[in-house]
Design an enzyme around this catalytic site. Structure first.
Site, PDB file in Angstrom:
ATOM      1  N   GLU A   1     -27.136  10.723  -1.776  1.00 16.40           N
ATOM      2  CA  GLU A   1     -27.057  11.214  -3.150  1.00 16.40           C
ATOM      3  C   GLU A   1     -26.323  12.546  -3.214  1.00 16.40           C
ATOM      4  O   GLU A   1     -25.440  12.751  -4.049  1.00 16.40           O
ATOM      5  CB  GLU A   1     -28.467  11.391  -3.739  1.00 16.40           C
ATOM      6  CG  GLU A   1     -29.287  10.127  -3.765  1.00 16.40           C
ATOM      7  CD  GLU A   1     -30.151   9.932  -2.512  1.00 16.40           C
ATOM      8  OE1 GLU A   1     -29.653  10.121  -1.380  1.00 16.40           O
ATOM      9  OE2 GLU A   1     -31.328   9.585  -2.663  1.00 16.40           O
TER      10      GLU A   1
ATOM     11  N   GLU B   1     -25.986  11.837   9.545  1.00 16.21           N
ATOM     12  CA  GLU B   1     -26.940  12.495  10.436  1.00 16.21           C
ATOM     13  C   GLU B   1     -26.227  13.384  11.449  1.00 16.21           C
ATOM     14  O   GLU B   1     -25.011  13.286  11.649  1.00 16.21           O
ATOM     15  CB  GLU B   1     -27.773  11.443  11.178  1.00 16.21           C
ATOM     16  CG  GLU B   1     -28.644  10.629  10.256  1.00 16.21           C
ATOM     17  CD  GLU B   1     -29.463   9.574  10.964  1.00 16.21           C
ATOM     18  OE1 GLU B   1     -30.378   9.054  10.326  1.00 16.21           O
ATOM     19  OE2 GLU B   1     -29.193   9.268  12.154  1.00 16.21           O
TER      20      GLU B   1
ATOM     21  N   CYS C   1     -35.192  11.789  -1.694  1.00 15.63           N
ATOM     22  CA  CYS C   1     -36.056  12.819  -1.121  1.00 15.63           C
ATOM     23  C   CYS C   1     -36.164  13.989  -2.099  1.00 15.63           C
ATOM     24  O   CYS C   1     -35.448  14.062  -3.104  1.00 15.63           O
ATOM     25  CB  CYS C   1     -35.513  13.282   0.225  1.00 15.63           C
ATOM     26  SG  CYS C   1     -34.030  14.320   0.120  1.00 15.63           S
TER      27      CYS C   1
ATOM     28  N   ASN D   1     -25.502   8.699   3.796  1.00 17.47           N
ATOM     29  CA  ASN D   1     -26.191   9.700   4.589  1.00 17.47           C
ATOM     30  C   ASN D   1     -25.428   9.910   5.894  1.00 17.47           C
ATOM     31  O   ASN D   1     -24.843   8.990   6.455  1.00 17.47           O
ATOM     32  CB  ASN D   1     -27.663   9.347   4.817  1.00 17.47           C
ATOM     33  CG  ASN D   1     -27.906   7.976   5.387  1.00 17.47           C
ATOM     34  OD1 ASN D   1     -27.215   7.013   5.074  1.00 17.47           O
ATOM     35  ND2 ASN D   1     -28.925   7.866   6.212  1.00 17.47           N
TER      36      ASN D   1
ATOM     37  N   CYS E   1     -32.859  15.972  -2.644  1.00 20.24           N
ATOM     38  CA  CYS E   1     -31.926  15.258  -3.518  1.00 20.24           C
ATOM     39  C   CYS E   1     -32.385  15.306  -4.968  1.00 20.24           C
ATOM     40  O   CYS E   1     -31.574  15.468  -5.883  1.00 20.24           O
ATOM     41  CB  CYS E   1     -31.762  13.812  -3.067  1.00 20.24           C
ATOM     42  SG  CYS E   1     -30.771  13.671  -1.561  1.00 20.24           S
TER      43      CYS E   1
ATOM     44  N   CYS F   1     -27.988  13.700   2.772  1.00 19.00           N
ATOM     45  CA  CYS F   1     -28.337  12.415   2.158  1.00 19.00           C
ATOM     46  C   CYS F   1     -27.186  11.851   1.329  1.00 19.00           C
ATOM     47  O   CYS F   1     -26.276  12.573   0.916  1.00 19.00           O
ATOM     48  CB  CYS F   1     -29.561  12.589   1.258  1.00 19.00           C
ATOM     49  SG  CYS F   1     -31.037  13.140   2.129  1.00 19.00           S
TER      50      CYS F   1
END
EC number: 3.5.4.5
Length: 133
Positions: A55, A44, A86, A42, A89, A53
């Protein structure tokens, strides 16, 4: 106890995460049908909606290299239960991976959960749902 090599790869990917705000590091290891492994972590950003993310990072990295056939995906984070992707994803995984592809969700405590894209997002909106005019 035998170590799962894909969990170890996901742990390596997790260490690459850029998480100055949440401090919540997630790693993903995507294995292609040819046996190559793509790491995802991930990433940010101060503009939170610009975050990505693990994935999706792994899948987008593979796609950017022209790779579209995958054997498995493993995701890990420091959570009480195996980390769950999430919604965004789940949508991307559903479209870019075979419905029955194994997905291993894990945590740093050694807990795992085996699932698949169709189990993560039943009734997913897919390209077949788009109608050409």
């Amino acid at each position: 106890m035998t170590k799962n090599p894909m969990i170890e790869e996901a742990k390596k990917a997790r260490l690459k995460a850029y998480t100055p705000y949440s401090k919540f590091k997630v790693g993903a290891a995507l294995k292609t049908v040819d046996g190559d492994i793509y790491h995802g972590c991930n990433i940010e950003n101060a503009a939170y909606s610009m975050c990505n993310c693990a994935e999706r990072t792994a899948l987008f990295s593979a796609y950017a290299q022209g790779i579209h056939a995958f054997e498995s995906l493993t995701v890990i984070a420091d959570t009480d239960r195996p980390v769950s992707p999430c919604g965004a994803c789940r949508q991307v995984i559903s479209e870019l991976c075979e419905a029955d592809m194994p997905i291993v969700l894990a945590n740093l405590n050694g807990d795992t959960f085996l699932t698949s894209p169709k189990e993560l997002l039943p009734g997913a909106f897919l390209s077949d749902d788009l109608k050409e005019e």
